[in-house]
Design an enzyme around this catalytic site. Structure first.
Site, mmCIF file in Angstrom:
data_model
loop_
_atom_site.group_PDB
_atom_site.id
_atom_site.type_symbol
_atom_site.label_atom_id
_atom_site.label_comp_id
_atom_site.label_asym_id
_atom_site.label_seq_id
_atom_site.Cartn_x
_atom_site.Cartn_y
_atom_site.Cartn_z
ATOM 1 C CD GLU A 1 -3.400 3.994 7.595
ATOM 2 O OE1 GLU A 1 -3.624 3.810 8.793
ATOM 3 O OE2 GLU A 1 -2.244 4.097 7.143
ATOM 4 C CG ASP B 1 -0.420 4.505 15.226
ATOM 5 O OD1 ASP B 1 0.515 5.165 15.747
ATOM 6 O OD2 ASP B 1 -0.224 3.654 14.339
ATOM 7 C CD1 TRP C 1 0.271 0.379 3.386
ATOM 8 C CD2 TRP C 1 -0.317 -1.753 2.993
ATOM 9 N NE1 TRP C 1 0.710 -0.384 4.440
ATOM 10 C CE2 TRP C 1 0.354 -1.682 4.232
ATOM 11 C CE3 TRP C 1 -0.775 -2.989 2.534
ATOM 12 C CZ2 TRP C 1 0.580 -2.812 5.014
ATOM 13 C CZ3 TRP C 1 -0.559 -4.115 3.319
ATOM 14 C CH2 TRP C 1 0.109 -4.024 4.538
ATOM 15 N NE ARG C 2 4.906 2.450 4.601
ATOM 16 C CZ ARG C 2 5.684 2.132 5.623
ATOM 17 N NH1 ARG C 2 6.839 1.514 5.403
ATOM 18 N NH2 ARG C 2 5.327 2.416 6.846
ATOM 19 C CB CYS D 1 14.952 10.517 22.297
ATOM 20 S SG CYS D 1 13.823 9.523 23.280
ATOM 21 C CE1 TYR E 1 -3.096 6.395 12.602
ATOM 22 C CE2 TYR E 1 -4.801 5.050 11.576
ATOM 23 C CZ TYR E 1 -3.474 5.399 11.716
ATOM 24 O OH TYR E 1 -2.521 4.778 10.949
ATOM 25 C CB CYS F 1 16.561 5.889 17.533
ATOM 26 S SG CYS F 1 15.188 7.054 17.413
HETATM 27 FE FE1 SF4 Z 1 14.353 6.631 19.551
HETATM 28 FE FE2 SF4 Z 1 13.788 7.605 21.914
HETATM 29 FE FE3 SF4 Z 1 12.385 5.575 20.957
HETATM 30 FE FE4 SF4 Z 1 14.896 5.231 21.731
HETATM 31 S S1 SF4 Z 1 13.169 5.778 23.037
HETATM 32 S S2 SF4 Z 1 13.960 4.440 19.883
HETATM 33 S S3 SF4 Z 1 15.807 7.153 21.134
HETATM 34 S S4 SF4 Z 1 12.451 7.625 20.134
#
Ligand code: SF4
Length: 380
Positions: free
Chosen positions: A37, A138, A24-25, A217, A120, A211
């Site tokens: 969805e 979500d 679907w992408r 984060c 959503y 990440c």
């Molecule tokens: Fe990324 Fe923060 Fe999730 Fe770790 S906790 S995967 S750094 S968003």
């Protein structure tokens, strides 16, 4: 607090590199995206794949879906569960034909007015299909945002939920304004948030070292990824016991259609009733369930399944009917096994039908779909 600028660029760059190649992408057809969805709510990607392909072959457009027989729609949904989704797709397609020239409307307000489309889904269609700066939220996005922004409150609680929607909005609105945005920045940004939650920011043991936003984060920087998001209280799991009766007569089996506005409405099933905890007389229960006293009841199988927060144990009994077949009606049918195959059944009853088919095969039937005189009855 991390700024949208610091998050959006890395998320878009990461998504451009690692996005999973999902069918679907590969399309920008709003109808195909809408179907994906709805299927993806409550259901895993790997399960949805085959259903989505089959559905798109069977009902390739809004008009095809609107024209389809509702029982065929339910049959195509069989096994995905939460059948209200299929019912709402069918109803919404008919409204789209009547009011929107057989296409998905582009406006958020028109979308959210359709059956089965909430905040959503409207946001997902607006952003993914039409590249509009509408947010989505979500379970995956909630997890990502509560960790990035270290939101230490129940995300389902109203004020916190509103805050999360607002953060998601700021991010998607920022997407078209980053330097060198991709061709569909709003679509990509929302999908990047979901993809991050699905593949990296896992509920347990997120893979933070890979990440793209780890530097921003807050949970990662402060060692709080295991604490966030705060778990919301779940309803207690309740046990139920159900008796189901496979009643045969002349090679046919009794099935009933579930009433409108019930769980699994309009699906077919073997007659069944709640047994409760107390001792019961099986023959009396069978009579209460099917309306007559079946002959020579005996166990066929037992199975367990779960619906929402109910864990249900089903004891299934075989029995036969002496009298001539009663007339069928819109909600009662006597079916061969072949006909049972064609009806939409909830998972538990599909499993019962499979056990019945296996029993008949093992008993030596050459064609279980044309059991002239039911082997079950002969055995009885
Ligand atoms: Fe990324 Fe923060 Fe999730 Fe770790 S906790 S995967 S750094 S968003």
């Amino acid at each position: 607090m991390p700024t949208p600028d610091a998050l959006v660029g890395p998320l878009l760059a990461w998504y451009a590199q690692v996005a999973r190649d999902l069918p679907w992408r590969r399309t920008s057809d709003p109808y195909a995206i809408w179907i994906s969805e709805i299927m993806l709510q409550q259901t895993q990607v790997k399960t949805v794949m085959s259903y989505w392909h089959r559905w798109m072959c069977r009902f390739p457009t809004v008009r095809a879906l609107a024209k389809a027989n509702f029982q065929d729609v339910l049959k195509s949904w069989e096994g995905l569960g939460y059948y209200a989704r299929a019912r709402n797709l069918h109803r919404a397609a008919r409204i789209m034909v009547r009011k929107h020239s057989g296409a998905l409307p582009r406006g958020y307000r028109e979308l959210i007015a359709l059956p089965g489309i909430g905040r959503y889904t409207a946001g997902a269609i607006c952003s993914i299909a039409f590249n509009q700066p509408e947010p989505i939220l979500d379970g995956n996005v909630i997890r990502v945002l509560t960790r990035i922004f270290a939101i230490d409150r129940n995300p389902r609680e109203t004020q916190t939920n509103q805050l999360l929607w607002e953060l998601a909005r700021r991010l998607v609105e920022r997407a078209p304004r980053v330097p060198h945005p991709p061709p569909r920045p709003c679509s990509d940004l929302n999908q990047a948030l979901m993809e991050l939650g699905a593949t990296v920011c896992a509920p347990r043991q997120p893979n933070c070292p890979i990440c793209p936003v780890r530097r921003e984060c807050t949970a990662y920087r402060t060692g709080r990824t295991a604490e966030l998001p705060r778990p919301s209280s779940r309803p207690q799991t309740l046990s139920r016991r159900v008796l189901a009766f496979v009643i045969s007569r002349n090679g046919r089996f009794l099935l009933k259609k579930r009433p409108a506005r019930s769980i699994n409405a309009h699906l077919w099933e073997f007659p069944n009733l709640e047994a409760g905890d107390t001792n019961f007389d099986l023959e009396t229960m069978a009579k209460r369930c099917v309306g007559f006293r079946p002959r020579a009841l005996r166990p066929l199988c037992s199975l367990n399944h779960t619906i929402t927060h109910f864990r249900i144990h089903v004891d299934v009994f075989l029995g036969a009917m002496n009298k001539p077949l009663p007339r069928t009606s819109v909600s009662v049918r006597w079916c061969t096994l072949g006909q049972v195959d064609e009806l939409p059944l909830p998972n538990a009853h599909r499993r019962i039908a499979e056990r019945l088919g296996a029993l008949l095969k093992n008993a030596g039937a050459t064609n279980v779909n044309r059991v002239g005189r039911s082997l079950v009855e002969r055995e009885l």
